[in-house]
Scaffold this motif. Structure first.
Motif, PDB file in Angstrom:
ATOM      1  N   ALA A 200      11.375  10.225  -1.121  1.00 50.70           N
ATOM      2  CA  ALA A 200      10.584   9.449   0.040  1.00 50.70           C
ATOM      3  C   ALA A 200       9.345   9.664  -0.080  1.00 50.70           C
ATOM      4  O   ALA A 200       8.612  10.550   0.415  1.00 50.70           O
ATOM      5  CB  ALA A 200      11.135  10.319   1.347  1.00 50.70           C
ATOM      6  N   GLY A 201       8.703   8.568  -0.607  1.00 49.24           N
ATOM      7  CA  GLY A 201       7.248   8.652  -0.926  1.00 49.24           C
ATOM      8  C   GLY A 201       6.640   7.491  -1.273  1.00 49.24           C
ATOM      9  O   GLY A 201       6.766   7.393  -2.577  1.00 49.24           O
ATOM     10  N   TYR A 202       6.018   6.438  -0.602  1.00 47.38           N
ATOM     11  CA  TYR A 202       5.754   5.122  -1.385  1.00 47.38           C
ATOM     12  C   TYR A 202       4.343   5.102  -1.582  1.00 47.38           C
ATOM     13  O   TYR A 202       3.498   5.980  -1.024  1.00 47.38           O
ATOM     14  CB  TYR A 202       6.154   4.094  -0.412  1.00 47.38           C
TER      15      TYR A 202
ATOM     16  N   GLY B  86      13.197   4.830   4.774  1.00 53.44           N
ATOM     17  CA  GLY B  86      13.181   4.533   5.928  1.00 53.44           C
ATOM     18  C   GLY B  86      14.062   3.450   6.009  1.00 53.44           C
ATOM     19  O   GLY B  86      14.662   2.971   5.265  1.00 53.44           O
ATOM     20  N   SER B  87      13.659   2.674   7.193  1.00 54.20           N
ATOM     21  CA  SER B  87      14.728   1.491   7.554  1.00 54.20           C
ATOM     22  C   SER B  87      13.992   0.452   7.918  1.00 54.20           C
ATOM     23  O   SER B  87      14.515  -0.755   8.533  1.00 54.20           O
ATOM     24  CB  SER B  87      15.474   1.890   9.140  1.00 54.20           C
ATOM     25  N   THR B  88      12.585   0.237   7.581  1.00 52.93           N
ATOM     26  CA  THR B  88      11.952  -0.895   7.809  1.00 52.93           C
ATOM     27  C   THR B  88      10.724  -1.108   6.862  1.00 52.93           C
ATOM     28  O   THR B  88      10.484  -0.156   6.279  1.00 52.93           O
ATOM     29  CB  THR B  88      11.281  -1.078   9.438  1.00 52.93           C
ATOM     30  N   TYR B  89      10.200  -2.096   6.737  1.00 53.34           N
ATOM     31  CA  TYR B  89       8.725  -2.450   5.852  1.00 53.34           C
ATOM     32  C   TYR B  89       7.866  -2.624   6.933  1.00 53.34           C
ATOM     33  O   TYR B  89       8.079  -3.585   7.929  1.00 53.34           O
ATOM     34  CB  TYR B  89       8.836  -3.271   4.749  1.00 53.34           C
ATOM     35  N   ASN B  90       6.714  -1.979   6.601  1.00 50.24           N
ATOM     36  CA  ASN B  90       5.570  -2.160   7.789  1.00 50.24           C
ATOM     37  C   ASN B  90       4.238  -2.240   6.808  1.00 50.24           C
ATOM     38  O   ASN B  90       4.202  -1.621   5.772  1.00 50.24           O
ATOM     39  CB  ASN B  90       5.831  -1.494   8.833  1.00 50.24           C
ATOM     40  N   THR B  91       3.126  -2.279   7.566  1.00 49.29           N
ATOM     41  CA  THR B  91       1.771  -2.156   6.943  1.00 49.29           C
ATOM     42  C   THR B  91       0.959  -0.928   7.623  1.00 49.29           C
ATOM     43  O   THR B  91       0.161  -0.533   7.044  1.00 49.29           O
ATOM     44  CB  THR B  91       0.799  -3.257   7.351  1.00 49.29           C
TER      45      THR B  91
ATOM     46  N   GLY C 239       4.708   5.252   8.839  1.00 51.00           N
ATOM     47  CA  GLY C 239       4.682   6.175   7.599  1.00 51.00           C
ATOM     48  C   GLY C 239       6.236   6.152   7.062  1.00 51.00           C
ATOM     49  O   GLY C 239       6.721   6.827   6.420  1.00 51.00           O
ATOM     50  N   VAL C 240       6.887   4.847   7.234  1.00 47.38           N
ATOM     51  CA  VAL C 240       8.209   4.446   6.466  1.00 47.38           C
ATOM     52  C   VAL C 240       7.956   2.993   5.827  1.00 47.38           C
ATOM     53  O   VAL C 240       7.267   2.257   6.350  1.00 47.38           O
ATOM     54  CB  VAL C 240       9.253   4.555   7.279  1.00 47.38           C
TER      55      VAL C 240
ATOM     56  N   HIS D   2      -1.498   5.663   1.535  1.00 51.26           N
ATOM     57  CA  HIS D   2      -1.871   4.381   1.894  1.00 51.26           C
ATOM     58  C   HIS D   2      -3.567   4.245   1.883  1.00 51.26           C
ATOM     59  O   HIS D   2      -4.403   5.140   1.943  1.00 51.26           O
ATOM     60  CB  HIS D   2      -1.723   4.706   3.604  1.00 51.26           C
ATOM     61  N   VAL D   3      -3.774   3.081   1.238  1.00 50.43           N
ATOM     62  CA  VAL D   3      -5.122   2.775   0.870  1.00 50.43           C
ATOM     63  C   VAL D   3      -5.189   1.417   1.756  1.00 50.43           C
ATOM     64  O   VAL D   3      -4.640   0.289   1.588  1.00 50.43           O
ATOM     65  CB  VAL D   3      -5.376   2.436  -0.475  1.00 50.43           C
ATOM     66  N   ALA D   4      -6.196   1.683   2.685  1.00 46.10           N
ATOM     67  CA  ALA D   4      -6.412   0.386   3.796  1.00 46.10           C
ATOM     68  C   ALA D   4      -6.997  -0.619   3.235  1.00 46.10           C
ATOM     69  O   ALA D   4      -7.634  -0.760   2.217  1.00 46.10           O
ATOM     70  CB  ALA D   4      -7.423   1.095   4.805  1.00 46.10           C
ATOM     71  N   SER D   5      -6.899  -1.821   3.833  1.00 45.23           N
ATOM     72  CA  SER D   5      -7.611  -3.156   3.249  1.00 45.23           C
ATOM     73  C   SER D   5      -9.124  -3.080   2.920  1.00 45.23           C
ATOM     74  O   SER D   5      -9.699  -2.462   3.963  1.00 45.23           O
ATOM     75  CB  SER D   5      -7.297  -4.233   4.589  1.00 45.23           C
TER      76      SER D   5
END
Length: 208
Positions: A43-45, A94-99, A102-103, A18-21
């Motif tokens: 399992a690793g985006y 995972g089961s959702t997309y988010n910002t 961890g999924v 994850h790279v923050a804004s």
């Protein structure tokens, strides 16, 4: 950031990256590698939020056209030809997309999903850019893609090449987008290569 000429930066994780804004990862001609799902368990985006920047030149990001390092975003096992780089896709799960969590059903997220004109910036100044993402195989009703290129994203390679590879592992659920969406949530996306090769910009969608 490293100012050592030719030194690489590699972020490697068995899970996600994850790279923050508005954060920047920068080299002075060395490669930048974001390598998720290194244990290859699908399992690793990789997520780059709005205006996060990868820049592989000591020159001016966005205008320098030669001398830069490669930018590689992917996952899975090591490449058989370039062992310091991933050989496969960063993988949604995972089961959702988010910002923030961890999924994420999307393999590679370039920009803040759900927010127009909030794309990420990739500047390689003559190095090649390769982005390889795979959506979650069972996202249910959630939106998902191998790669989400949010509006506002810039991918500028100078004289280098650009290769985007988005994968889906099945037809998915009732709401997935598929292999790739470019200009997601509106805005303008800029993909520019000065390479004269026939594959200067190569965009691939695959079902595996």
């Amino acid at each position: 950031t490293t100012t050592a000429v030719g030194a690489a930066i590699t972020l490697r994780a068995s899970s996600f990256i994850h790279v923050a804004s508005a954060k920047q990862i920068r080299t002075a001609g060395g490669n930048i590698v974001l390598w998720a799902d290194s244990d290859n368990n699908s399992a690793g985006y990789v997520r780059l939020l709005g205006n996060a920047t990868l820049c592989s030149t000591a020159g001016t990001c966005g205008t320098t056209t030669t001398g830069g390092g490669d930018i590689v975003i992917g996952g899975g096992l090591a490449s058989t030809t370039s062992p310091a780089q991933p050989g496969g896709a960063a993988a949604g799960s995972g089961s959702t997309y988010n910002t923030t969590g961890g999924v994420d059903t999307t393999g590679v997220q370039l920009g803040t999903m759900g927010v127009g004109s909030s794309g990420a910036k990739l500047y390689s100044a003559g190095g090649n850019i390769r982005v390889y993402g795979r959506m979650h195989s069972s996202p249910g009703a959630e939106w998902a893609a191998g790669i989400a290129v949010v509006g506002g994203t810039e991918i500028l390679s100078g004289t280098g090449k650009i290769n985007l590879i988005g994968e889906t592992t099945s037809a998915g659920g009732s709401g997935p987008d598929g292999t790739m969406e470019i200009n997601a949530w509106s805005g303008t996306v800029n993909l520019t290569s000065l390479s004269t090769a026939s594959d200067a910009i190569l965009i691939e969608g695959r079902q595996v």
